[in-house]
Design a protein around this motif. Structure first.
Motif, mmCIF file in Angstrom:
data_model
loop_
_atom_site.group_PDB
_atom_site.id
_atom_site.type_symbol
_atom_site.label_atom_id
_atom_site.label_comp_id
_atom_site.label_asym_id
_atom_site.label_seq_id
_atom_site.Cartn_x
_atom_site.Cartn_y
_atom_site.Cartn_z
ATOM 1 N N SER A 1 -39.801 -24.110 -39.224
ATOM 2 C CA SER A 1 -39.307 -22.928 -39.303
ATOM 3 C C SER A 1 -38.646 -22.537 -38.077
ATOM 4 O O SER A 1 -37.965 -23.241 -37.502
ATOM 5 N N PHE A 2 -38.794 -21.060 -37.521
ATOM 6 C CA PHE A 2 -38.008 -20.602 -36.555
ATOM 7 C C PHE A 2 -38.673 -19.197 -36.424
ATOM 8 O O PHE A 2 -39.474 -18.759 -37.042
ATOM 9 N N GLN A 3 -38.385 -18.557 -34.992
ATOM 10 C CA GLN A 3 -39.137 -17.140 -34.661
ATOM 11 C C GLN A 3 -37.958 -16.740 -34.037
ATOM 12 O O GLN A 3 -36.939 -17.096 -33.596
ATOM 13 N N CYS A 4 -38.073 -15.368 -34.330
ATOM 14 C CA CYS A 4 -36.975 -14.081 -34.009
ATOM 15 C C CYS A 4 -37.693 -13.265 -32.930
ATOM 16 O O CYS A 4 -38.991 -12.738 -33.175
ATOM 17 N N ALA A 5 -37.125 -12.798 -32.061
ATOM 18 C CA ALA A 5 -37.511 -11.953 -30.894
ATOM 19 C C ALA A 5 -36.095 -10.960 -30.626
ATOM 20 O O ALA A 5 -35.016 -11.420 -30.413
ATOM 21 N N CYS A 6 -36.268 -9.770 -30.880
ATOM 22 C CA CYS A 6 -35.293 -8.863 -30.679
ATOM 23 C C CYS A 6 -34.663 -8.661 -29.194
ATOM 24 O O CYS A 6 -35.489 -9.082 -28.226
ATOM 25 N N LEU A 7 -33.461 -8.750 -29.350
ATOM 26 C CA LEU A 7 -32.812 -8.735 -27.669
ATOM 27 C C LEU A 7 -33.129 -7.553 -26.879
ATOM 28 O O LEU A 7 -33.578 -6.465 -27.560
ATOM 29 N N LEU A 8 -32.995 -7.692 -25.778
ATOM 30 C CA LEU A 8 -33.081 -6.228 -25.053
ATOM 31 C C LEU A 8 -32.316 -5.130 -25.172
ATOM 32 O O LEU A 8 -31.104 -5.494 -25.710
ATOM 33 N N GLY A 9 -32.878 -4.104 -25.420
ATOM 34 C CA GLY A 9 -32.329 -3.006 -25.719
ATOM 35 C C GLY A 9 -32.263 -2.553 -27.389
ATOM 36 O O GLY A 9 -31.722 -1.854 -28.019
ATOM 37 N N PHE A 10 -33.314 -3.483 -28.026
ATOM 38 C CA PHE A 10 -33.490 -3.083 -29.303
ATOM 39 C C PHE A 10 -34.979 -3.174 -29.688
ATOM 40 O O PHE A 10 -35.640 -3.811 -29.068
ATOM 41 N N GLU A 11 -35.253 -2.348 -30.739
ATOM 42 C CA GLU A 11 -36.697 -2.213 -30.996
ATOM 43 C C GLU A 11 -36.920 -2.861 -32.312
ATOM 44 O O GLU A 11 -36.373 -2.994 -33.279
ATOM 45 N N ASP A 12 -38.172 -3.874 -32.363
ATOM 46 C CA ASP A 12 -38.504 -4.504 -33.409
ATOM 47 C C ASP A 12 -39.318 -3.305 -34.289
ATOM 48 O O ASP A 12 -40.056 -3.084 -34.257
ATOM 49 N N ARG A 13 -38.287 -3.230 -35.448
ATOM 50 C CA ARG A 13 -38.738 -2.222 -36.663
ATOM 51 C C ARG A 13 -40.095 -2.878 -37.176
ATOM 52 O O ARG A 13 -41.017 -2.073 -37.877
ATOM 53 N N ILE A 14 -39.977 -3.968 -37.773
ATOM 54 C CA ILE A 14 -40.831 -4.650 -38.560
ATOM 55 C C ILE A 14 -41.938 -5.604 -37.852
ATOM 56 O O ILE A 14 -42.976 -5.582 -38.421
ATOM 57 N N GLY A 15 -41.677 -6.038 -36.768
ATOM 58 C CA GLY A 15 -42.601 -6.734 -35.935
ATOM 59 C C GLY A 15 -42.361 -8.162 -35.929
ATOM 60 O O GLY A 15 -42.928 -9.230 -35.424
ATOM 61 N N LYS B 1 -19.511 -0.583 -21.007
ATOM 62 C CA LYS B 1 -20.561 -1.161 -22.330
ATOM 63 C C LYS B 1 -22.086 -1.002 -21.968
ATOM 64 O O LYS B 1 -22.486 -1.070 -20.907
ATOM 65 N N CYS B 2 -22.807 -0.375 -23.140
ATOM 66 C CA CYS B 2 -24.235 -0.220 -22.897
ATOM 67 C C CYS B 2 -24.834 -1.481 -23.292
ATOM 68 O O CYS B 2 -24.601 -2.074 -24.418
ATOM 69 N N GLU B 3 -25.631 -2.047 -22.239
ATOM 70 C CA GLU B 3 -26.209 -3.282 -22.576
ATOM 71 C C GLU B 3 -27.789 -3.115 -22.115
ATOM 72 O O GLU B 3 -28.369 -1.999 -21.438
ATOM 73 N N GLY B 4 -28.632 -3.847 -22.722
ATOM 74 C CA GLY B 4 -30.028 -3.812 -22.613
ATOM 75 C C GLY B 4 -30.559 -4.084 -21.261
ATOM 76 O O GLY B 4 -29.894 -5.181 -20.682
ATOM 77 N N GLN C 1 -36.657 -4.539 -22.921
ATOM 78 C CA GLN C 1 -36.863 -4.527 -24.160
ATOM 79 C C GLN C 1 -36.649 -3.133 -24.891
ATOM 80 O O GLN C 1 -35.594 -3.246 -25.749
ATOM 81 N N LEU C 2 -36.933 -2.207 -24.371
ATOM 82 C CA LEU C 2 -36.591 -0.773 -25.034
ATOM 83 C C LEU C 2 -35.633 0.066 -24.212
ATOM 84 O O LEU C 2 -35.844 1.486 -24.498
ATOM 85 N N THR C 3 -35.072 -0.543 -23.574
ATOM 86 C CA THR C 3 -34.174 0.418 -22.671
ATOM 87 C C THR C 3 -32.701 -0.251 -22.499
ATOM 88 O O THR C 3 -32.567 -1.482 -22.187
ATOM 89 N N ALA C 4 -31.668 0.709 -22.788
ATOM 90 C CA ALA C 4 -30.484 0.346 -22.552
ATOM 91 C C ALA C 4 -29.551 1.194 -21.734
ATOM 92 O O ALA C 4 -29.833 2.421 -21.830
ATOM 93 N N ALA C 5 -28.580 0.803 -21.070
ATOM 94 C CA ALA C 5 -27.985 1.887 -20.358
ATOM 95 C C ALA C 5 -26.568 1.452 -20.030
ATOM 96 O O ALA C 5 -26.198 0.182 -20.140
ATOM 97 N N PHE C 6 -25.608 2.336 -20.073
ATOM 98 C CA PHE C 6 -24.206 2.392 -19.664
ATOM 99 C C PHE C 6 -24.228 2.120 -18.097
ATOM 100 O O PHE C 6 -25.202 2.821 -17.402
ATOM 101 N N PRO C 7 -23.180 1.211 -17.560
ATOM 102 C CA PRO C 7 -23.476 1.235 -15.895
ATOM 103 C C PRO C 7 -22.784 2.894 -15.410
ATOM 104 O O PRO C 7 -22.183 3.459 -16.165
ATOM 105 N N ALA C 8 -23.336 2.948 -14.195
ATOM 106 C CA ALA C 8 -22.799 4.249 -13.614
ATOM 107 C C ALA C 8 -21.174 4.456 -13.622
ATOM 108 O O ALA C 8 -20.552 3.442 -13.326
#
Length: 709
Positions: A299-313, A370-373, A376-383
């Motif tokens: 099988s395999f496992q999935c993990a949301c990238l930084l700056g993305f929220e896991d809606r299903i889990g 560019k806005c990057e994570g 986990q739940l935070t992403a930001a554009f550079p100043a």
């Protein structure tokens, strides 16, 4: 005007409706109101002016509109009014006075995938792929495993406008796309297709569609390839659904076993056959991962990238979070996003842009951010910091016109820059010329940035009207400044002249004349003279009187005396012949004996007068005598005698008898003597009288000779 006679001689008059008969001078956009004997004009709402001329009032510019402010509606000026436009995502029922959210989901105006659900937000919406599908919501991909040795039927509804894929079919085709991955170990895959149109493509990722050929008649496609190869199958039809039957036969090598559930044990992550979250990339037309895939046994496992929220889990649906430190750029700049569907969430990429005539200033930072994570739940554009400093407008800048106004009259920011515009308004007596509004615009594609005023900015504004009425002229002997129209063509509104006279002449009357606008009309007229200007001489002429005149009386008559014909007269302006002369006693008049003072007056053409006097003396003969000519001696008149007894006749002729013998004697009463009598005996008794000798003998003559001359 405005009344017409109904009966002869005006005994009954009726009103003329100037509005109905179109004989008024109201502006076409003004209202004409008839009154008895006349009419008046009124500019409508949103307009201003006297009625004979109406101009539009820009409610948007002067902030007299009632457009919505939350959210802010766009105000667009129209002639006499304005129009409010709500921003995208909002609707209105009162022409933009209020703006309410437009529910794109319920009105089916969203662009969510057919396998996604639509959620409305204030002014916008977002899409979420349904369970069993992954993607951005705008594009969702079905994700399923086909176990080894089994067959699974895929039924898909065909849709219009599928974005281009590696098969490079027309986007207008009705079709559905299926993506297959060749696992490891080798698989022999047979695909049975029902209702398959002739647009089925076979190929590999490596050739990117360049080698795809149309399989015109195939109903079954057998694909045998290398591990890790990808296959894109596009099933198209005329409508309804298409069915693709996928059967998998697993042929495994030594030391390879089947895993649980008859699935070949392979690296799903490396072969991209996992169900980890992905989303559609609007720019590339493909998909991109929003989750990290980790392979496990079977099988395999999935993990949301930084700056993305896991809606299903389980990492199958990772939703981008809202970015912090959103970039901004001062007006008139804007942000251009690489992916228009991702502007405020993780992965958004923006480039600072400025309109023509402005340069992007990022303070040394990058032009694209560019806005990057971050976590986990935070992403930001550079100043970042960006602005659009403007360049100075080239070309001929507009100026405040003579006879009008320019709004604004000077640069709002110290110098004229792109997007600046001015509007001209003309006064009475002036006509509009050129464009009433001129603008400075940036030059597209110029590097470095440039901006220039529109071509007619220097010639637009107000134009003076030709003057009517009596045009000015220089007074006689004087000057007028300017002597001719300054424009070299003709006198116009605002022209004026001044009059002057050379010394010693003095200007009498109006000192100037002006061509002024006629109130409330597009006319101009010279003012009337109060006193017509003239150059007048205030210096009196110089006059030299003739010498005194000495004459002698002739007989007892008045003596006619004629004065010299050429008196000496000087004037600072007039020719001596133009100076009029007059005498208190006219030349040629008769003068009585004695001294008479004559006043001679000289008057020039300006009415200035000077005078002098001379004396006319008329010498009379002594009493009882007279002359027969001016050069003759005085002799006795009739009735008088001079005693010249004892003087010879010749001697009498030579001597000045008047001086030597100034006494003349009267003849005795009632006696007469002839003219020039020289002896008393010349006196003879008048008719009817006789001479009576004196009683005194001593007074009697001694002889008869004494009674003779």
């Amino acid at each position: 005007m405005g009344i017409v006679a109904g009966l002869p001689n005006g005994t009954e008059c009726t009103n003329i409706d100037e509005y109905a008969m179109s004989v008024n001078d109201c502006d076409p956009i003004a209202a004409c109101n008839d009154t008895f004997g006349s009419f008046f004009c009124i500019c409508g709402p949103g307009l201003f002016g006297p009625g004979t001329f109406c101009a539009d009032s820009n409610e948007c510019q002067v902030e007299l509109d009632n457009c919505a402010t939350q959210p802010e509606a766009t105000c667009n000026n129209t002639v006499g009014s304005f129009v409010c436009t709500c921003p995208q995502g909002y609707g209105t029922s009162d022409n933009g006075v209020t703006c309410t959210d437009a529910n794109e989901c319920s009105s089916s105006t969203h662009n969510c995938d057919i396998h996604a659900s639509c959620t409305n937000t204030d002014g916008s919406f977002y899409c979420t792929c349904n369970t069993g599908y992954g993607g951005s919501g705008i594009f969702c991909i079905e994700s399923l495993h086909v176990p080894c040795g089994s067959s699974t039927a895929f039924r898909r509804t065909v849709v219009n406008g599928v974005l281009p894929d590696v098969c490079l079919f027309q986007t207008s085709s009705q079709a559905s796309v299926l993506r297959l991955n060749m696992p490891n170990p080798f698989l022999d895959t047979g695909i049975s297709v029902s209702n398959l149109a002739n647009d089925t493509c076979r190929g590999t990722v490596s050739d990117d569609g360049a080698g795809c050929a149309s399989n015109n008649l195939a109903s079954t496609i057998n694909l045998q390839g290398l591990p890790g190869e990808f296959y894109n199958i596009r099933a198209a039809g005329t409508g309804g659904t298409v069915q693709v039957d996928v059967s998998v036969d697993c042929v495994y090598q030594m030391n390879f076993t089947l895993g649980s559930d008859d699935i070949c044990d392979h690296n799903e992550c490396a072969q991209a056959i996992h169900t980890c979250s992905i989303r559609f990339n609007h720019t590339s037309g493909g998909v991109e991962s929003t989750a990290a895939c980790t392979d496990t046994v079977g099988s395999f496992q999935c993990a949301c990238l930084l700056g993305f929220e896991d809606r299903i889990g389980d990492g199958s649906f990772c939703d981008a979070v809202l970015c912090a430190n959103q970039p901004t750029i001062a007006s008139p700049g804007w942000l251009q996003f690489t992916n228009p569907t991702i502007m405020a969430t993780t992965g958004a990429e923006a480039t600072f842009k400025c309109p023509s005539g402005f340069s992007a200033n990022t303070g040394g930072g990058p032009a694209t951010v560019k806005c990057e994570g971050v976590i986990q739940l935070t992403a930001a554009f550079p100043a970042s910091s960006a602005s659009c400093p403007s360049v100075k407008c080239s070309g001929v800048a507009p100026i405040v016109p003579v006879g009008g106004t320019m709004t604004p009259s000077s640069p709002p920011n110290g110098f004229w820059q792109p997007l600046n515009s001015v509007t001209f308004t003309c006064n009475d007596g002036y006509l509009e010329a050129g464009s009433q509004t001129v603008m400075c615009s940036g030059v597209d594609g110029a590097d470095p940035p440039q901006a220039i005023w529109q071509d007619d900015s220097a010639t637009s504004g107000c134009e003076a009207i030709a003057c009517s009425g009596e045009a000015p002229t220089a007074p006689t002997y004087g000057t007028m400044s300017p002597s001719s129209p300054p424009n070299g063509d003709g006198w116009v509104t605002g022209d004026s002249v001044t009059f002057a006279c050379p010394s010693p002449l003095v200007l009498v009357g109006d000192t100037g004349k002006t061509c002024s606008a006629v109130p409330l009309k597009k006319e101009a007229r010279w003012n009337d003279y109060t006193i017509t200007p003239k150059c007048k001489d205030k210096e009196v002429p110089t006059i030299l009187c003739p010498r005194d005149i000495d004459r002698k009386q002739v007989l007892q008559d008045l003596l006619p005396v004629t004065y010299p014909t050429n008196p000496i007269v000087f004037d600072n302006v007039d020719n001596p012949k133009s100076v009029s002369l007059s005498y208190s006693t006219p030349s040629g008049s008769g003068f009585k004996p004695g001294q008479t003072t004559v006043t001679m007056t000289a008057t020039d053409s300006s009415g200035n007068s000077a005078s002098c006097t001379f004396v006319v003396r008329v010498e009379a003969c002594p009493y009882g005598s007279q002359r027969v000519a001016e050069n003759a001696p005085c002799i006795c008149r009739a009735g008088f005698w001079k005693d010249l007894r004892g003087i010879a006749f010749e001697e009498r002729q030579r001597m000045n008898r008047t001086k030597t013998f100034p006494v003349y004697n009267d003849c005795i009463q009632n006696s007469q003597s002839p003219q020039d009598s020289t002896h008393p005996s010349a006196c003879a008794c008048s008719e009817k009288f006789y001479f009576v000798p004196p009683d005194n003998a001593e007074e009697r003559p001694d002889s008869i000779e004494e009674y003779s001359f």
